[in-house]
Motif scaffolding. Structure first.
Motif, PDB file in Angstrom:
ATOM      1  N   TYR A 310       0.854  -1.197   0.554  1.00  0.00           N
ATOM      2  CA  TYR A 310       0.108  -0.270   0.136  1.00  0.00           C
ATOM      3  C   TYR A 310       1.249   1.038   0.373  1.00  0.00           C
ATOM      4  O   TYR A 310       0.753   2.531   0.627  1.00  0.00           O
ATOM      5  CB  TYR A 310      -0.773  -0.243   1.267  1.00  0.00           C
ATOM      6  CG  TYR A 310      -2.293  -1.026   0.951  1.00  0.00           C
ATOM      7  CD1 TYR A 310      -2.837  -0.933  -0.101  1.00  0.00           C
ATOM      8  CD2 TYR A 310      -2.590  -1.797   2.274  1.00  0.00           C
ATOM      9  CE1 TYR A 310      -3.628  -1.994  -0.126  1.00  0.00           C
ATOM     10  CE2 TYR A 310      -3.701  -2.725   1.978  1.00  0.00           C
ATOM     11  CZ  TYR A 310      -3.794  -2.937   1.495  1.00  0.00           C
ATOM     12  OH  TYR A 310      -4.765  -3.946   0.976  1.00  0.00           O
ATOM     13  N   ARG A 311       2.655   1.233  -0.876  1.00  0.00           N
ATOM     14  CA  ARG A 311       2.751   1.927  -0.553  1.00  0.00           C
ATOM     15  C   ARG A 311       2.284   3.214  -1.509  1.00  0.00           C
ATOM     16  O   ARG A 311       2.510   4.489  -1.596  1.00  0.00           O
ATOM     17  CB  ARG A 311       4.360   2.099  -0.756  1.00  0.00           C
ATOM     18  CG  ARG A 311       5.326   2.961  -0.811  1.00  0.00           C
ATOM     19  CD  ARG A 311       5.050   3.752   0.121  1.00  0.00           C
ATOM     20  NE  ARG A 311       6.766   4.895   0.398  1.00  0.00           N
ATOM     21  CZ  ARG A 311       6.299   6.064   0.175  1.00  0.00           C
ATOM     22  NH1 ARG A 311       5.183   6.405  -0.268  1.00  0.00           N
ATOM     23  NH2 ARG A 311       7.178   6.581   0.214  1.00  0.00           N
ATOM     24  N   VAL A 313      -0.698   4.350  -1.576  1.00  0.00           N
ATOM     25  CA  VAL A 313      -2.146   4.751  -1.058  1.00  0.00           C
ATOM     26  C   VAL A 313      -0.843   5.694   0.277  1.00  0.00           C
ATOM     27  O   VAL A 313      -1.615   6.761  -0.352  1.00  0.00           O
ATOM     28  CB  VAL A 313      -2.492   4.390   0.122  1.00  0.00           C
ATOM     29  CG1 VAL A 313      -3.569   4.760   0.552  1.00  0.00           C
ATOM     30  CG2 VAL A 313      -2.941   2.650  -1.084  1.00  0.00           C
ATOM     31  N   GLU A 314      -0.012   5.296   0.440  1.00  0.00           N
ATOM     32  CA  GLU A 314       0.854   6.571   1.488  1.00  0.00           C
ATOM     33  C   GLU A 314       1.286   7.652   0.534  1.00  0.00           C
ATOM     34  O   GLU A 314       0.713   8.730   0.764  1.00  0.00           O
ATOM     35  CB  GLU A 314       2.034   5.833   1.698  1.00  0.00           C
ATOM     36  CG  GLU A 314       1.952   5.151   3.279  1.00  0.00           C
ATOM     37  CD  GLU A 314       2.795   4.495   4.001  1.00  0.00           C
ATOM     38  OE1 GLU A 314       3.792   4.771   3.318  1.00  0.00           O
ATOM     39  OE2 GLU A 314       3.155   3.525   4.753  1.00  0.00           O
ATOM     40  N   GLN A 317      -1.360  10.087  -0.372  1.00  0.00           N
ATOM     41  CA  GLN A 317      -1.883  10.701   0.709  1.00  0.00           C
ATOM     42  C   GLN A 317      -0.687  11.915   0.803  1.00  0.00           C
ATOM     43  O   GLN A 317      -0.720  13.208   1.120  1.00  0.00           O
ATOM     44  CB  GLN A 317      -1.898   9.751   2.149  1.00  0.00           C
ATOM     45  CG  GLN A 317      -3.051   9.145   1.932  1.00  0.00           C
ATOM     46  CD  GLN A 317      -3.327   7.991   2.827  1.00  0.00           C
ATOM     47  OE1 GLN A 317      -1.773   8.081   3.926  1.00  0.00           O
ATOM     48  NE2 GLN A 317      -4.434   7.422   3.479  1.00  0.00           N
ATOM     49  N   ILE A 420      -6.433   2.465  12.421  1.00  0.00           N
ATOM     50  CA  ILE A 420      -5.625   2.945  10.961  1.00  0.00           C
ATOM     51  C   ILE A 420      -6.030   3.775  10.414  1.00  0.00           C
ATOM     52  O   ILE A 420      -7.479   3.943  10.581  1.00  0.00           O
ATOM     53  CB  ILE A 420      -5.906   1.240  10.118  1.00  0.00           C
ATOM     54  CG1 ILE A 420      -5.236  -0.064  10.682  1.00  0.00           C
ATOM     55  CG2 ILE A 420      -5.360   1.814   8.360  1.00  0.00           C
ATOM     56  CD1 ILE A 420      -6.228  -0.906   9.976  1.00  0.00           C
ATOM     57  N   ASN A 424      -6.355   4.690   4.350  1.00  0.00           N
ATOM     58  CA  ASN A 424      -5.415   3.802   4.267  1.00  0.00           C
ATOM     59  C   ASN A 424      -6.219   2.245   4.151  1.00  0.00           C
ATOM     60  O   ASN A 424      -7.985   2.787   4.835  1.00  0.00           O
ATOM     61  CB  ASN A 424      -4.484   3.553   5.173  1.00  0.00           C
ATOM     62  CG  ASN A 424      -2.900   4.027   5.597  1.00  0.00           C
ATOM     63  OD1 ASN A 424      -2.573   3.656   4.453  1.00  0.00           O
ATOM     64  ND2 ASN A 424      -3.522   5.371   6.480  1.00  0.00           N
ATOM     65  N   LEU A 428      -4.857  -2.836   6.620  1.00  0.00           N
ATOM     66  CA  LEU A 428      -3.517  -2.797   6.601  1.00  0.00           C
ATOM     67  C   LEU A 428      -2.577  -3.606   7.057  1.00  0.00           C
ATOM     68  O   LEU A 428      -1.762  -3.910   6.735  1.00  0.00           O
ATOM     69  CB  LEU A 428      -3.777  -1.549   6.446  1.00  0.00           C
ATOM     70  CG  LEU A 428      -1.803  -1.173   6.724  1.00  0.00           C
ATOM     71  CD1 LEU A 428      -1.431  -0.743   5.391  1.00  0.00           C
ATOM     72  CD2 LEU A 428      -1.237   0.890   7.589  1.00  0.00           C
TER      73      LEU A 428
END
Length: 515
Positions: A310-311, A313-314, A317, A420, A424, A428
């Motif tokens: 999920y990098r 998604v980071e 953001q 979380i 995210n 996660l």
């Protein structure tokens, strides 16, 4: 770091371990007490016992107006559940000098963080840390549930110096690209960059982006974050330093020179090619502005970073742009991230009570939330607690007005119990747990190089590395001439001596491990 020969190191370690059981530490809690998050440890310590005064150090990212209120909530919870009176010491990320001073002066301190910058070998040699091995055997109910057979992985010989922070066990190196720029340039790399196989596959991508957006920096970021200059995320095991590594850590325990490897040479040559083509930020060798910062400002297409599930998604953001992540290396479980952990200082008057507290923390969602997010209802709320673990700001609160919001999950004991943050995926922590459990292991996983007697050589080698690695890693100098000079100076500074010492220590460790 003080110079110590290996014999003295082992003697100091044994002395520290033996001293951990001396009566000067005070009466220990009864064996077999339950340290679960239900608070049974407090009862197990004995309701008849006085609360234990415990000094707890943790890292904060900045000053928040509600810090004292959050600390009081932490104290109230610890007293109610484990019969502990907390004295909280907060420190910034650059806390090493303060920790060393507290340890060496025997100042009140029970539980403290260790980071990758910590002088673990020196701490153990000087008797600054408790051996956690016997304490884990007695009290580690929650910690064992988290780590299982790897509960004692942060060890030097038989001396367990820390409990790892519960986070990713390693990273992959990857390229983070803006999707809107890919689309604008007519480039299709696949939804998850699956059409890209090697770093050199990026060359036509960069060419297309550069042609469509000639005023945009194609590749840039922080000087330490390029495929050729990063410390981590290269599918190698650096055995605690860059000087002598395992190039194929899953299959081969031979210590080699990373800077003479084909992989390193190919990477600096590719960076040079990209630099000459105009794709690379011209001042990358000295830039301190992160790729995230530059991307958010709008004039950067991609950067290199450490990546995990999920990098993308980071990245969205953090930058405000939808991103595609290309993993260029495979994560290999090694000791690099294990050096981020929690220890019990030898200053502790009752290490058993300290361990009971620490085990409780690893099982307490509420305490981990307090450390990271603050007080529920004031600093965060669950968006739908019956359905998932997602949290958000309370109504009317935002990043500018919130009174506490550390967002430093990688530095708390067990972030996988904490909330979380919204945005995210709700799964996660499940995905991260699977990521860790299926990761391949280095043959040296659990090995810690003792470099105490090589202080001079390591300092000189670091100076040589600083002289060359960022210039080569940015592509701003020619590897055909500079790479041979780099290696020549490394060997002149004592690289061969360090590599031989690492090989000898690793071989001995492997032989003992294999029985």
């Amino acid at each position: 770091m003080k110079k110590r020969i290996l014999a003295f190191l082992l003697t100091a370690v044994m002395a520290a371990s033996a001293f951990a059981g001396c009566s000067s530490k005070g009466e220990s809690a009864p064996e077999g007490g339950d340290t679960g998050s239900s608070g049974a440890a407090g009862a197990g310590s004995g309701a008849a016992e006085e609360p234990y005064d415990l000094t707890f150090m943790y890292i904060v990212g900045g000053d928040y107006p509600d810090q004292a209120e959050v600390e009081q909530a932490m104290k109230d919870l610890a007293l109610a559940e484990v019969n502990v009176n907390l004295n909280i010491v907060t420190v910034p990320s650059s806390y090493e000098n303060q920790l060393m001073l507290m340890l060496s002066s025997n100042e009140a301190l029970d539980v403290c963080p260790l980071g990758v910058q910590s002088n673990v070998v020196s701490y153990v040699a000087n008797g600054y840390l408790e051996d956690l091995g016997p304490l884990l055997d007695k009290y580690a109910k929650n910690i064992k549930e988290v780590y299982g057979d790897e509960m004692k992985i942060a060890s030097m010989g038989d001396f367990v110096y820390a409990i790892p922070m519960n986070k990713e066990r390693d990273y992959a190196g990857g390229i983070i690209m803006r999707k809107d720029i890919l689309d604008g340039a007519g480039v299709d790399v696949g939804e998850n960059a699956e059409k890209l196989k090697t770093l050199s596959d990026l060359t036509p991508v960069f060419a297309a982006v550069h042609e469509k957006y000639p005023d945009m920096t194609v590749f840039g970021g922080d000087y330490a974050y390029t495929p050729a200059s990063i410390h981590y995320g290269r599918s190698i095991d650096n055995l605690g330093s860059e000087f002598g590594v395992l190039l194929d850590p899953v299959n081969d325990s031979t210590v080699s020179n990373w800077y003479e490897s084909d992989k390193y040479r190919e990477r600096v040559e590719l960076m040079r090619e990209w630099y000459l083509a105009g794709y690379v930020q011209k001042d990358l060798a000295t830039s301190t502005d992160s790729g995230t910062t530059q991307m958010r400002a709008g004039n950067l297409f991609c950067d290199f970073d450490l990546v995990k599930p999920y990098r993308d998604v980071e990245a969205e953001q953090a930058t405000g742009f939808e991103c595609v992540v290309f993993n260029i290396d495979e994560p290999i479980k090694n000791m690099g991230t294990v050096l981020d952990g929690w220890s019990i200082a030898h200053n502790s008057k009752d290490p058993e009570r300290a361990m009971q507290f620490l085990d409780w923390v690893y099982g307490s969602a509420e305490f981990n939330n307090l450390m990271n997010w603050g007080i529920e209802g004031k600093h965060f709320v669950y968006t739908n607690k019956a359905e998932n673990n997602l949290i958000a700001f309370p109504e009317g609160i935002n990043m500018d007005t919130v009174g506490y919001h550390q967002n430093r999950g990688w530095e708390i004991p067990n972030q996988f119990l904490a909330g979380i943050w919204e945005g995210n995926p709700a799964d996660l922590w499940d995905v991260m747990t699977e990521y860790n459990s299926t990761m391949k292991k280095s043959l040296a996983y659990g090995f810690l190089f003792n470099g105490v007697e090589f202080e001079t050589e390591l300092a000189t080698l670091n100076s040589v590395r600083e002289k060359y690695v960022y210039a080569l890693g940015s592509g701003s100098v020619d590897p055909a001439t500079e790479l041979p000079k780099f290696n020549e100076e490394l060997y002149a500074a004592g690289l061969e001596k360090i590599m031989q010492a690492k090989q000898e220590q690793l071989d001995a460790w492997l032989a003992k491990k294999q029985g």
